[in-house]
Motif scaffolding. Structure first.
Motif, PDB file in Angstrom:
ATOM      1  N   PRO A  42       0.820  -1.217   0.000  1.00 47.62           N
ATOM      2  CA  PRO A  42       0.000   0.000   0.000  1.00 47.62           C
ATOM      3  C   PRO A  42       0.853   1.266   0.000  1.00 47.62           C
ATOM      4  CG  PRO A  42      -0.017  -1.026   2.168  1.00 47.62           C
ATOM      5  CD  PRO A  42       0.704  -1.975   1.261  1.00 47.62           C
ATOM      6  N   VAL A  92      -5.065   2.642   3.214  1.00 46.81           N
ATOM      7  CA  VAL A  92      -5.042   1.446   2.370  1.00 46.81           C
ATOM      8  C   VAL A  92      -4.366   0.290   3.103  1.00 46.81           C
ATOM      9  CG1 VAL A  92      -4.209   0.453   0.205  1.00 46.81           C
ATOM     10  CG2 VAL A  92      -5.109   2.785   0.234  1.00 46.81           C
ATOM     11  N   HIS A 148      -5.865  -3.444   3.913  1.00 48.77           N
ATOM     12  CA  HIS A 148      -5.200  -4.725   3.655  1.00 48.77           C
ATOM     13  C   HIS A 148      -5.186  -5.592   4.916  1.00 48.77           C
ATOM     14  CE1 HIS A 148      -2.752  -3.621  -0.202  1.00 48.77           C
ATOM     15  NE2 HIS A 148      -4.013  -3.250  -0.270  1.00 48.77           N
TER      16      HIS A 148
END
Length: 347
Positions: free
Chosen positions: A195, A200, A204
Motif C-alpha cells: 500500500p 489502504v 489490507h
C-alpha cells in the motif's frame, strides 16, 4: 409368516429374498462358493414358520441358529459379525440424528450459544454447527485412539475443537503483518501489492485478518501493528505535504517536484517545518486525521467482520514498542477509539 416388524415399528410384507441376499453376502465376504440349496432351505423354513408377525431381530436370530446347525459355522459367524457392525452404525446414526434434531430445534439455546463469538441465529453459524456434528463423530470414531475416545466421552479429559481437528486446521495464528504488507500477499485470486497510504494499509490488514480467521480456528494475533504502519504513515505524510505545498503555499508543479525529489519528506525532518511551516502544519494535521480515521476503521471492521463459519474473528493487536511520532499516533488513536467505544453515547 406373512409380515415383518421393522426396527422403527412399521410393518411390511415378508420377503424371503432379503434373507437370501443377506446369507449370500456372507458367503461372498468369506470368499466361498454360495450354497444356493442351503440358503433356499433356510429362507423357506423361516417363511413357513407358523406365526403372523416376527421382528427383524427375531428373524436374524433364526438365520444365525440355522447356519450354526449346518456345516457353515464360519458363515454364521460372518453373518453375526456383519449384523453387529450394522447395529453399531445404526446406533451412531441415531446419535447424530438426535444432535441434528437438537440443533434444528430453535429452543436448544445451549447449542446455538456455545460460542460467544458466533451468532447462533445466523444460517452460516448453524451450518457450521451442523458440519461440526458429523466431523466430530467421524474424528472420534475413525481417527481418535479408542482409549482417548473413552477418556473424552467419560469426561476424564476434554479434547478441544473436535469439530475442526478432522481438517487439520491450525489454531491461534501469529500473522507476520509487516512482511505481508511490504512484500504483498495473495488473498483468494487477488494479489495485494504494497500500500501507499495508512488507510489502504489498514484495509489490507482487515482483509488479511478475515482471510486468516476464515481458514483457521481460534484467534489470530497482529504483532507490532504500530511499527508495521510507520512506513505507510510516512507515505501519507508525504502525500499531504505535497498537497500543502500546492494548495497552501501555492507552489507550482515543478517546484513541488524538485522539493519532493531533493528532500526527505517526513515528520522528523524539522528543516521542512522551518522552510515550509504552513505545508508542514497542514501535513501534520491531515496525517494525524488519517491515522485517527484508519484506527477507527480498523476497530470497527474487526468487530463487524464475519468469517465463513459465522464467527467474529478473535483478534489480538500488539502495540507499544514503537517510539516514533508515527508509531505513537497509532498507539494514541487505538486507545482513544477503545475508550470511546461504539455506538451513540448515552446522555
Amino acid at each position: 409368516m406373512k409380515e415383518v416388524i421393522k426396527r422403527d415399528g412399521s410393518i411390511v410384507k415378508f420377503d424371503k429374498n432379503r434373507i437370501v441376499r443377506a446369507i449370500s453376502m456372507a458367503f461372498t465376504q468369506n470368499k466361498k462358493d454360495i450354497k444356493t440349496d442351503l440358503i433356499e432351505k433356510i429362507s423357506i423354513q423361516i417363511e413357513n414358520i407358523d406365526s403372523e408377525k416376527m421382528s427383524v431381530e427375531e428373524i436374524q436370530d433364526l438365520v444365525v441358529k440355522k447356519l450354526m446347525a449346518s456345516s457353515e459355522k464360519d458363515i454364521a459367524l460372518s453373518y453375526q459379525e456383519f449384523r453387529t457392525i450394522k447395529t453399531e452404525l445404526r446406533k451412531k446414526e441415531q446419535v447424530i440424528y438426535k444432535k441434528i434434531g437438537e440443533l434444528i430445534d430453535a429452543s436448544n439455546s445451549d447449542m446455538l450459544n456455545e460460542n460467544a463469538n458466533k451468532d447462533g441465529k445466523t444460517i452460516s453459524v448453524q451450518r457450521d454447527l451442523l458440519a461440526g456434528i458429523s466431523s466430530k463423530d467421524y474424528y472420534t470414531n475413525r481417527i481418535l485412539p479408542k482409549y482417548l475416545k473413552e477418556a473424552h466421552e467419560s469426561g476424564r479429559i476434554h479434547i478441544h475443537d473436535l469439530d475442526y481437528l478432522l481438517f487439520r486446521e491450525t489454531n491461534c495464528e501469529l500473522v507476520n503483518i509487516e512482511n505481508m504488507l511490504t512484500n504483498g500477499c495473495n488473498i483468494g485470486n487477488a494479489k495485494m501489492l504494497e500500500p501507499n497510504s495508512v488507510d489502504v494499509a489498514v484495509g489490507h490488514i482487515v482483509q488479511i485478518i478475515a482471510s486468516v480467521s476464515s481458514n483457521t480456528y481460534g484467534g489470530c494475533s497482529i504483532p507490532y501493528l504500530d511499527r508495521a504502519l510507520v512506513p505507510y504513515i510516512v507515505k501519507s505524510f508525504r502525500k499531504h505535504f505535497s498537497r500543502g505545498l500546492k494548495y497552501v503555499d501555492r507552489l507550482d508543479k515543478e517546484s513541488i517536484k524538485a522539493i519532493l525529489e531533493s528532500t526527505s519528506i517526513n515528520f522528523s525532518n524539522k528543516s521542512l517545518e522551518k522552510k515550509y511551516p504552513s505545508a508542514f502544519a497542514y501535513a501534520t494535521d491531515m496525517t494525524e486525521e488519517s491515522v485517527k480515521q484508519a484506527m477507527q476503521g480498523l476497530e470497527y471492521e474487526i468487530n463487524s467482520l464475519s468469517t465463513v463459519n459465522g464467527q467474529t474473528p478473535f483478534t489480538t493487536v500488539g502495540i507499544g514498542t514503537e517510539t516514533s511520532w508515527e508509531g505513537r499516533l497509532v498507539q494514541k488513536y487505538i486507545f482513544t477509539t477503545r475508550m470511546e467505544g461504539f455506538g451513540a453515547k448515552k446522555e
